[in-house]
Design a protein around this motif. Structure first.
Motif: not given
Length: 90
Positions: A18-25
């Motif tokens: 679960l992560q923000k769209m702007s967070d790096p993979d």
């Protein structure tokens, strides 16, 4: 926040995050610790918008015709009065 699916190319471990769209993979596999082997997977959405209540827009004026987006032909929906059956008095 969306849930993304990942897979490690080194060990084949699959995991969700679960992560923000702007967070790096993530770059490190949580199972084997391999660096730069984690890739994002393509997944299908887990929901589908369907039913008689989903229209192109619900904010049209009264005179405008609404289109039902769940039908393939996107025909305008017109309201018709209920037909009354003739009474049989034979």
């Amino acid at each position: 926040m969306p849930i993304y699916a990942f897979e490690c190319a080194a060990c084949g471990h699959e995991f969700d995050r679960l992560q923000k769209m702007s967070d790096p993979d993530p770059t490190t596999c949580p199972a084997c610790g391999a660096e730069h082997q984690v890739k994002r997977q393509l997944t299908a959405p887990s929901f589908r918008l369907s039913g008689s209540g989903w229209y192109e827009t619900d904010f049209k004026k009264d005179g405008d015709k609404k289109k039902n987006l769940t039908e393939g032909s996107a025909k305008p929906i017109e309201s018709k009065p209920a037909e009354s059956k003739p009474s049989s008095s034979e």
